[in-house]
Design an enzyme around this catalytic site. Structure first.
Site, mmCIF file in Angstrom:
data_model
loop_
_atom_site.group_PDB
_atom_site.id
_atom_site.type_symbol
_atom_site.label_atom_id
_atom_site.label_comp_id
_atom_site.label_asym_id
_atom_site.label_seq_id
_atom_site.Cartn_x
_atom_site.Cartn_y
_atom_site.Cartn_z
ATOM 1 N N SER A 118 42.913 38.093 32.674
ATOM 2 C CA SER A 118 42.189 39.056 33.497
ATOM 3 C C SER A 118 40.909 39.530 32.786
ATOM 4 O O SER A 118 40.064 38.698 32.461
ATOM 5 C CB SER A 118 43.133 40.205 33.875
ATOM 6 N N ASP A 177 47.171 36.428 43.980
ATOM 7 C CA ASP A 177 46.689 37.495 43.093
ATOM 8 C C ASP A 177 45.883 38.501 43.913
ATOM 9 O O ASP A 177 44.892 38.143 44.540
ATOM 10 C CB ASP A 177 45.823 36.881 41.978
ATOM 11 N N HIS A 204 49.372 38.352 39.954
ATOM 12 C CA HIS A 204 48.555 38.649 38.778
ATOM 13 C C HIS A 204 49.412 38.638 37.514
ATOM 14 O O HIS A 204 49.847 39.680 37.022
ATOM 15 C CB HIS A 204 47.899 40.017 38.977
#
Length: 224
Positions: A118, A177, A204
């Site tokens: 991320s 996600d 995610h």
């Protein structure tokens, strides 16, 4: 054969130990081949109710968990907060984070590769760019794995994205996600010369089911 040493860069609102816990399945999947070394970002993040944390499957703070949330840079300089979608002229804290990685490489390195999740994956792209521009002589990563990555929306960061990076890269993202939608991760692909892609049907998190083992191993075996 010695395992590949990989420096792991966590997501926003995580830290090295919480990311270590969240990637337990990945460590198990790759245990004979890879040693994962975890680093915490230098910046503490204030909990603001309006911000969406980068939680895996919505899990709250766990043991060694996200009760000490950290970040690699802030997109809102005033509020010291971060959103991947936030357009900004400049950011806060990136130089200190690069210095933290430089120190980790000197003290705990050398590393064969680098993995980010991320915000950490977005940061990994920047670190690879600094390496290829020969601005960080201590960096010698041979490959990058970017999970749920994205290009920074900060204007000051655009110089990281051209020309395309030569470093071999594996880009991993979930089709469900909701934090970093897969189209944002795809926007990072043109910044790499020959990006390999692994998609998974989930959200995610760092995928590590047995179905993904082959893709990771096929990517990693040329550096073994």
């Amino acid at each position: 054969m010695a395992p590949l040493r990989v420096l792991c860069i966590h997501g926003y609102r995580q830290n090295g130990s919480s990311f270590r816990e969240k990637t337990g399945a990945l460590r198990k999947l790759l245990k004979k081949h890879v040693e994962l070394v975890y680093l915490s970002a230098p910046h503490s993040v204030q909990q603001a109710s309006s911000e969406a944390p980068e939680k895996e499957n919505g899990s709250g703070p766990g043991p060694g968990g996200d009760e000490d949330p950290k970040g690699w840079w802030f997109s809102d300089v005033q509020a010291r907060s971060f959103s991947a979608q936030q357009q900004c002229e400049e950011s806060l804290g990136l130089d200190e984070s690069v210095a933290a990685v430089r120190e980790a490489v000197k003290v705990q390195g050398p590393f064969d590769g680098i993995l980010g999740f991320s915000q950490g994956a977005a940061f990994v792209a920047m670190l690879c760019s600094l390496q290829e521009q020969k601005l960080e002589p201590d960096f010698s990563f041979h490959f990058a794995i970017l999970v749920a990555g994205f290009p920074s929306a900060c204007k000051k960061h655009q110089n990281f994205y051209n020309p395309p990076l030569q470093i071999p890269s594996l880009h991993v993202f979930g089709l469900e996600d909701r934090v970093i939608p897969d189209n944002m991760s795809r926007e990072l692909l043109p910044s790499f010369q020959d990006p390999q892609v692994l998609t998974h049907p989930g959200g995610h998190f760092v995928p590590a089911a047995s179905a993904h083992r082959q893709a990771y191993q096929d990517f990693l075996k040329r550096f073994q």
